[in-house]
Write a protein that holds these residues in place. Structure first.
Motif, PDB file in Angstrom:
ATOM      1  N   SER A  14     -13.657  -3.602  -6.625  1.00  0.00           N
ATOM      2  CA  SER A  14     -12.777  -3.645  -5.458  1.00  0.00           C
ATOM      3  C   SER A  14     -13.416  -3.065  -4.198  1.00  0.00           C
ATOM      4  O   SER A  14     -12.843  -3.178  -3.119  1.00  0.00           O
ATOM      5  CB  SER A  14     -11.492  -2.871  -5.760  1.00  0.00           C
ATOM      6  OG  SER A  14     -10.897  -3.371  -6.920  1.00  0.00           O
TER       7      SER A  14
ATOM      8  N   GLU B  89      -0.690  -4.597 -12.040  1.00  0.00           N
ATOM      9  CA  GLU B  89      -0.746  -3.149 -12.232  1.00  0.00           C
ATOM     10  C   GLU B  89      -1.124  -2.778 -13.666  1.00  0.00           C
ATOM     11  O   GLU B  89      -1.240  -1.618 -14.003  1.00  0.00           O
ATOM     12  CB  GLU B  89       0.600  -2.506 -11.839  1.00  0.00           C
ATOM     13  CG  GLU B  89       1.775  -2.820 -12.763  1.00  0.00           C
ATOM     14  CD  GLU B  89       2.405  -4.193 -12.499  1.00  0.00           C
ATOM     15  OE1 GLU B  89       1.777  -5.057 -11.864  1.00  0.00           O
ATOM     16  OE2 GLU B  89       3.549  -4.400 -12.966  1.00  0.00           O
TER      17      GLU B  89
ATOM     18  N   SER C  92      -5.222  -3.769   0.742  1.00  0.00           N
ATOM     19  CA  SER C  92      -5.024  -3.373  -0.646  1.00  0.00           C
ATOM     20  C   SER C  92      -5.031  -1.848  -0.846  1.00  0.00           C
ATOM     21  O   SER C  92      -4.112  -1.300  -1.453  1.00  0.00           O
ATOM     22  CB  SER C  92      -6.128  -4.008  -1.511  1.00  0.00           C
ATOM     23  OG  SER C  92      -6.126  -3.497  -2.804  1.00  0.00           O
ATOM     24  N   HIS C  93      -6.046  -1.186  -0.322  1.00  0.00           N
ATOM     25  CA  HIS C  93      -6.199   0.229  -0.661  1.00  0.00           C
ATOM     26  C   HIS C  93      -5.100   1.091  -0.021  1.00  0.00           C
ATOM     27  O   HIS C  93      -4.489   1.921  -0.688  1.00  0.00           O
ATOM     28  CB  HIS C  93      -7.611   0.710  -0.276  1.00  0.00           C
ATOM     29  CG  HIS C  93      -8.689  -0.157  -0.867  1.00  0.00           C
ATOM     30  ND1 HIS C  93     -10.012  -0.092  -0.509  1.00  0.00           N
ATOM     31  CD2 HIS C  93      -8.628  -1.139  -1.816  1.00  0.00           C
ATOM     32  CE1 HIS C  93     -10.709  -0.996  -1.189  1.00  0.00           C
ATOM     33  NE2 HIS C  93      -9.894  -1.638  -1.988  1.00  0.00           N
TER      34      HIS C  93
ATOM     35  N   HIS D  32      -1.687   0.734  -1.701  1.00  0.00           N
ATOM     36  CA  HIS D  32      -1.624   1.465  -2.969  1.00  0.00           C
ATOM     37  C   HIS D  32      -1.493   2.974  -2.728  1.00  0.00           C
ATOM     38  O   HIS D  32      -0.709   3.647  -3.399  1.00  0.00           O
ATOM     39  CB  HIS D  32      -2.863   1.177  -3.828  1.00  0.00           C
ATOM     40  CG  HIS D  32      -2.752  -0.110  -4.592  1.00  0.00           C
ATOM     41  ND1 HIS D  32      -3.050  -1.338  -4.034  1.00  0.00           N
ATOM     42  CD2 HIS D  32      -2.343  -0.373  -5.865  1.00  0.00           C
ATOM     43  CE1 HIS D  32      -2.833  -2.294  -4.928  1.00  0.00           C
ATOM     44  NE2 HIS D  32      -2.407  -1.741  -6.053  1.00  0.00           N
TER      45      HIS D  32
ATOM     46  N   TYR E 124       1.473   5.279  -4.025  1.00  0.00           N
ATOM     47  CA  TYR E 124       1.274   6.496  -4.840  1.00  0.00           C
ATOM     48  C   TYR E 124       1.961   7.684  -4.164  1.00  0.00           C
ATOM     49  O   TYR E 124       2.583   8.524  -4.819  1.00  0.00           O
ATOM     50  CB  TYR E 124      -0.226   6.799  -5.002  1.00  0.00           C
ATOM     51  CG  TYR E 124      -0.931   5.942  -6.039  1.00  0.00           C
ATOM     52  CD1 TYR E 124      -0.504   5.920  -7.365  1.00  0.00           C
ATOM     53  CD2 TYR E 124      -2.040   5.177  -5.713  1.00  0.00           C
ATOM     54  CE1 TYR E 124      -1.152   5.147  -8.323  1.00  0.00           C
ATOM     55  CE2 TYR E 124      -2.702   4.400  -6.661  1.00  0.00           C
ATOM     56  CZ  TYR E 124      -2.246   4.390  -7.966  1.00  0.00           C
ATOM     57  OH  TYR E 124      -2.886   3.631  -8.916  1.00  0.00           O
TER      58      TYR E 124
ATOM     59  N   SER F 236      -0.414   1.319 -10.997  1.00  0.00           N
ATOM     60  CA  SER F 236      -1.764   0.778 -11.212  1.00  0.00           C
ATOM     61  C   SER F 236      -2.667   1.808 -11.862  1.00  0.00           C
ATOM     62  O   SER F 236      -2.421   3.012 -11.797  1.00  0.00           O
ATOM     63  CB  SER F 236      -2.362   0.340  -9.875  1.00  0.00           C
ATOM     64  OG  SER F 236      -1.554  -0.664  -9.306  1.00  0.00           O
TER      65      SER F 236
ATOM     66  N   TRP G 172      -8.153   3.336  -9.436  1.00  0.00           N
ATOM     67  CA  TRP G 172      -7.770   3.694  -8.069  1.00  0.00           C
ATOM     68  C   TRP G 172      -8.385   5.007  -7.606  1.00  0.00           C
ATOM     69  O   TRP G 172      -8.648   5.178  -6.421  1.00  0.00           O
ATOM     70  CB  TRP G 172      -6.250   3.630  -7.913  1.00  0.00           C
ATOM     71  CG  TRP G 172      -5.886   2.186  -7.795  1.00  0.00           C
ATOM     72  CD1 TRP G 172      -5.458   1.358  -8.792  1.00  0.00           C
ATOM     73  CD2 TRP G 172      -6.064   1.358  -6.639  1.00  0.00           C
ATOM     74  NE1 TRP G 172      -5.341   0.078  -8.329  1.00  0.00           N
ATOM     75  CE2 TRP G 172      -5.696   0.049  -7.006  1.00  0.00           C
ATOM     76  CE3 TRP G 172      -6.487   1.591  -5.329  1.00  0.00           C
ATOM     77  CZ2 TRP G 172      -5.743  -1.015  -6.106  1.00  0.00           C
ATOM     78  CZ3 TRP G 172      -6.539   0.543  -4.428  1.00  0.00           C
ATOM     79  CH2 TRP G 172      -6.159  -0.738  -4.822  1.00  0.00           C
TER      80      TRP G 172
ATOM     81  N   VAL H 275     -11.695   3.684  -6.474  1.00  0.00           N
ATOM     82  CA  VAL H 275     -11.609   2.946  -5.205  1.00  0.00           C
ATOM     83  C   VAL H 275     -11.529   3.946  -4.041  1.00  0.00           C
ATOM     84  O   VAL H 275     -12.239   3.811  -3.038  1.00  0.00           O
ATOM     85  CB  VAL H 275     -10.384   1.998  -5.204  1.00  0.00           C
ATOM     86  CG1 VAL H 275     -10.099   1.467  -3.805  1.00  0.00           C
ATOM     87  CG2 VAL H 275     -10.606   0.837  -6.177  1.00  0.00           C
ATOM     88  N   CYS H 276     -10.684   4.978  -4.189  1.00  0.00           N
ATOM     89  CA  CYS H 276     -10.536   5.969  -3.102  1.00  0.00           C
ATOM     90  C   CYS H 276     -11.856   6.686  -2.837  1.00  0.00           C
ATOM     91  O   CYS H 276     -12.230   6.891  -1.677  1.00  0.00           O
ATOM     92  CB  CYS H 276      -9.465   6.995  -3.445  1.00  0.00           C
ATOM     93  SG  CYS H 276      -7.813   6.294  -3.409  1.00  0.00           S
TER      94      CYS H 276
END
Ligand code: NAP
Length: 308
Positions: A100, A129, A189-190, A193, A197, A231, A236, A239-240
């Protein structure tokens, strides 16, 4: 459909890897599909689901003789996988990923790739998810975008072959440079999410409203955030950490806009609120017109799943 590759190696067989496997099998895109994952439990499950033609715990063993290698692991694991597979790749093989984030995956993998292979980073914009091999399904990529971020000097034939593969899965293809990809994905997307969260975490921490009330009345809007907030935590987290700059930039922008909204509510500036809410409604309309969602309650998840 015609066979595109003799042997495909799938490194990682979760939601994305197993969805690719199901499509490859259903469409007959390869003679052999070697499935590899690090844990014996997941590998056993992949075998029970008959996702491949052979199964290996070692990624190095799995890529031997493969014409196409698809790495589908959390982005933070990209370098470790690249190091494991690099000495065993067949000359002329295409190596791609589905991560991603793109700049970080390239930084992790490219230095380890032998000159004899074609490393072409990619990202299918499709998912749910859920995670693991049971979560995948044939048709996941149908009608969805797959973005490639090829490195300078990428072999045109190899890129065309990889595009043909994703097109066979029903994807629409685009190309971008990796930094641009990471900025676009940070907003589409990021950030959504991270907001999900955050809002679900806030509701979970509230003291004046009980947990049972949050759940009971969730259909009022909260429910739609919980899907994103369910998810995969590993994916994730990675990704962060691996799209840090673009995400922080978008979060700063988001916080400014939120302050504007907060101020408009505080001072009773209904015209500002109305203008924004009208603009955002148009965005939703455009998404439906672009075929990226359907206009039914529950955001069309079920209808979309049936359609693909
Ligand atoms: P997933 O369902 O959680 O599956 C992850 C796979 O990677 C499993 O085979 C797992 O192996 C393996 N894995 C986990 N940690 C690993 C590590 N440290 N080293 C080596 N292998 C490891 O994940 P997914 O949703 O398919 O996501 C895979 C990739 O696709 C990620 O890079 C993600 O960013 C990208 N992606 C995801 C989505 C989405 O919506 N989910 C959409 C587009 C792209 P074991 O089970 O054996 O531990």
């Amino acid at each position: 459909m015609a066979q595109l590759f003799d042997r495909i190696a799938l490194i990682g067989i979760g939601l994305i890897g197993s969805s690719i496997a199901r499509d490859v099998k259903q469409l007959g895109l390869a003679r052999e599909v070697v499935v590899s994952t690090r844990s014996p439990e997941t590998l056993k499950r992949a075998e029970e689901l008959e996702l491949g033609t052979s199964y290996k715990l070692s990624a190095a063993d799995a890529v031997e003789g493969a014409d196409l290698v698809i790495v589908s692991v959390p982005v933070g694991a990209s370098e470790a996988v690249a190091k494991q597979i690099a000495p065993h790749l067949k000359p002329g093989a295409i190596v791609t990923d589905v991560g991603s984030t793109k700049a970080s995956v390239i930084a992790q993998m490219a230095p380890h790739m032998p000159k004899t292979v074609h490393f072409i980073p990619g990202h299918p914009l499709a998912g749910t998810e859920k995670s693991g091999p049971d979560a995948g399904f044939a048709g996941l990529f149908h009608g969805r975008w797959c973005i490639f971020t090829p490195l300078p000097g990428t072999d045109a034939d190899a890129l065309a072959k990889l595009k043909a593969f994703w097109e066979a899965l029903g994807s629409k293809i685009d190309e971008m440079d990796p930094e641009h990809h990471d900025k676009v994905l940070a907003i589409v997307s990021h950030l959504p999410h991270i907001i999900a969260y955050n809002i679900v975490g806030t509701a979970d921490d509230l003291e004046t409203v009980t947990q049972s009330e949050v759940i009971k009345y969730s259909a009022s809007g909260f429910r739609d955030f919980t899907r994103l907030a369910a998810s995969d935590p590993t994916m994730w987290r990675d990704v962060c950490l691996h799209n840090k700059d673009a995400i922080l930039e978008m979060l700063a922008r988001f916080s400014e806009d939120l302050a504007y909204l907060q101020r408009a509510i505080r001072w009773g500036e209904g015209d500002k609120l109305f203008e924004l809410f009208t603009r955002t409604r148009d965005v939703r309309r455009s998404i439906i017109e672009a075929g990226q969602d359907v206009d039914v309650p529950d955001f069309g998840r079920h209808s979309l799943d049936k359609k693909v």
